[in-house]
Write an enzyme that holds these catalytic residues in place. Sequence first.
Site, mmCIF file in Angstrom:
data_model
loop_
_atom_site.group_PDB
_atom_site.id
_atom_site.type_symbol
_atom_site.label_atom_id
_atom_site.label_comp_id
_atom_site.label_asym_id
_atom_site.label_seq_id
_atom_site.Cartn_x
_atom_site.Cartn_y
_atom_site.Cartn_z
ATOM 1 C CB SER A 199 -0.954 0.023 1.209
ATOM 2 O OG SER A 199 -1.829 -1.085 1.165
ATOM 3 C CG HIS A 226 11.650 18.518 18.727
ATOM 4 N ND1 HIS A 226 11.799 17.614 19.755
ATOM 5 C CD2 HIS A 226 10.594 18.083 17.977
ATOM 6 C CE1 HIS A 226 10.874 16.678 19.648
ATOM 7 N NE2 HIS A 226 10.124 16.936 18.585
ATOM 8 C CB SER A 245 10.181 13.841 16.837
ATOM 9 O OG SER A 245 9.207 14.704 16.271
ATOM 10 C CB SER A 252 8.404 6.854 19.670
ATOM 11 O OG SER A 252 8.636 8.201 20.040
#
Length: 352
Positions: A184, A220, A222, A230
């Site tokens: 997908s 920062h 992420s 994470s």
Amino acid sequence: MKSMIPTLLLTAFWWPFAVQSQESLNECMLTQMSTADDTVTVGAIRDYCLGTQEQAATDKETLSSGYATESFDIEMSETGEVRTKDKSALSRRQFLEKKEARNPFVLLPHKPNYIILSNNMSSPNQTPFEQDDPNEDFRFQPWETKFQVSLKSPIAYGLFNGRADLFVAYTNRSFWQQFNKEGSAPFRDSNHEPEAWLAFKNDFEFFGIKNSLIRTGFSHQSNGQSGQLSRSWNRVYADFVLEHGNWYYSFKPWLRVAESYDNDDNPDIDEYMGNFELSALYKAGDHNLDVMVRNNLDFGENYGAIQLGWSFPLTDNMRGYVQWFNGYGESLIDYNAHSNSIGFGIQFSDWL
């Protein structure tokens, strides 16, 4: 007679500037008349050239005195265009950015913006995904699309008595399995990096190498995931930008901001991502060659990365781009997994 003396002095002072302005106006009108359509009147051409001169004068005054932290040697062309005389690509970019920054809500390129249509990996790292969902059959392909979008915006100029400028930026780097129709076409990873910094202009020179800019900031980074997938960390950094001829360098050491053990998704990320980044860019005409090196300087357990890039012109607004990466941290999901990839694509903006 006495009342005429100030007038004569004023006329003598302004006469050379008036002559120069008239000559510039005449040159502009002759240039426009040679290319204008037959329906355009002489009056319209004169109004255009007068307006161009006024705008150029405004630009010159603003650019030369409106930003205290940067001083550019600027000139006005025959057509009224304001430009920098400095041959440094870094100075030209700063000049153009500050010209654009007069517009409200402006967004400027930060890091290179590109799309690598086929980023070919030696082997995709599936371990974190299998740990997160052992029941899923992940079949990542070794080729994917990698792209980066990086924009910045000036917040304030001339801070600290005109010595610093404040910027904020956002960079997204994504890895898209767009050819993986069976799976997908998922995004394998997307890295988000908001940051803010103060830029200090500097003119220190050592053996012909000029330290033109010093940046100090907070970053920062992420991937916006949770659980086993994470990844995030915060850093404070300094960035020393240097130049020597057609070579441009960046030495960027950083210090990770400590987190509590319970909230730390990746406590060993600095071991793999290192504690500094050294970059260099060489401009060979319209071709740019760049290299980036990261390392943790731990010779017992040494980790790092190297990236090479080559950009070259395709059209006026688009460049071809080739990029090779080898090491750790190409994406946050792979911060502790070695990757080796090479890709070909299109670049929309470069470092310089």
